[in-house]
Design an enzyme around this catalytic site. Structure first.
Site, PDB file in Angstrom:
ATOM      1  N   ASN A  83       0.828  -1.192   0.000  1.00  0.00           N
ATOM      2  CA  ASN A  83       0.000   0.000   0.000  1.00  0.00           C
ATOM      3  C   ASN A  83       0.877   1.262   0.000  1.00  0.00           C
ATOM      4  OD1 ASN A  83      -2.470   1.515   0.190  1.00  0.00           O
ATOM      5  ND2 ASN A  83      -3.361  -0.228   1.295  1.00  0.00           N
ATOM      6  N   HIS A 113      24.092   2.962  10.556  1.00  0.00           N
ATOM      7  CA  HIS A 113      25.314   3.716  10.799  1.00  0.00           C
ATOM      8  C   HIS A 113      25.940   3.256  12.109  1.00  0.00           C
ATOM      9  CE1 HIS A 113      24.180   6.635   7.653  1.00  0.00           C
ATOM     10  NE2 HIS A 113      22.958   6.405   8.090  1.00  0.00           N
ATOM     11  N   ARG A 181       1.460 -14.688  19.989  1.00  0.00           N
ATOM     12  CA  ARG A 181       1.002 -16.083  20.030  1.00  0.00           C
ATOM     13  C   ARG A 181       1.252 -16.734  18.682  1.00  0.00           C
ATOM     14  NH1 ARG A 181      -3.833 -17.056  17.384  1.00  0.00           N
ATOM     15  NH2 ARG A 181      -5.231 -15.284  17.005  1.00  0.00           N
TER      16      ARG A 181
END
Length: 203
Positions: A83, A113, A181
């Site tokens: 999207n 970095h 879970r």
């Protein structure tokens, strides 16, 4: 080893040397064209995105705007959907499997970095590969950090910052992202929380 070779080997490198700046500029030109294409030109959009990315499946759909550094370091599988506002900093390889679904404002970072300011101010940076498996759904405003591997069938909740590897078949959320879970067979019958499908053709 020149700086591009160092970059691709996940070693510290300097991003303005050995033609890397020029490569990024060429990719920016392609991305500008992709991001500013008229919305009805779907066929041309597909051609442009496949020219930007290193490897894709037949069916790939990325909503503009999209941004990346090089493009050729990105590999996506079949039925890839992202999207709006996907950002991939692909100074290292990003490999994404089949049937990925990526919500708005997701960022995938291979770039980083050094922590110490003296090292960081030297101009060296790095990229570490990111690997994402098949059937992964990444929720909106999530960040995938350098070096992470995400397994198959994983769901990542919105707003998560994924700093560590995730195994197959889990739901994980938060900052830092943690496993909530396992995904089970029972989950197949629900489309949202406790709401069961009222149709039969979802299996």
């Amino acid at each position: 080893m020149n700086q591009k070779e160092r970059m691709l080997a996940n070693l510290p490198y300097k991003a303005w040397m050995d033609g890397l700046g020029e490569e990024r500029m060429e990719t920016k030109k392609k991305i500008y064209k992709f991001n500013n294409l008229e919305p009805e030109k779907q066929d041309e959009k597909n051609i442009l995105i496949k020219d930007i990315l290193g490897k894709t499946g037949e069916n790939v759909n990325i909503e503009a705007p999209f941004h990346c550094d090089y493009g050729y370091n990105i590999e996506v599988g079949e039925n890839f959907f992202a999207n709006y506002n996907l950002v991939i900093l692909d100074v290292a390889r990003v490999k994404i499997g089949d049937n990925a679904q990526i919500a708005p404002n997701v960022s995938i970072y291979t770039a980083g970095h050094p922590i110490h300011p003296d090292s960081r101010n030297s101009g060296y940076e790095y990229g570490i590969d990111v690997t994402i498996g098949d059937n992964v759904w990444i929720g909106g405003n999530s960040c995938i950090m350098p070096g992470v591997t995400i397994g198959n069938n994983v769901v990542i909740g919105a707003g998560s910052v994924v700093t560590k590897d995730l195994p197959d078949n889990v739901i994980a959320v938060g900052n830092p992202c943690r496993i909530v879970r396992k995904i089970t067979e029972e989950d197949q019958d629900y489309y949202f929380k406790d709401r069961k499908f009222d149709v039969d053709d979802y299996r």
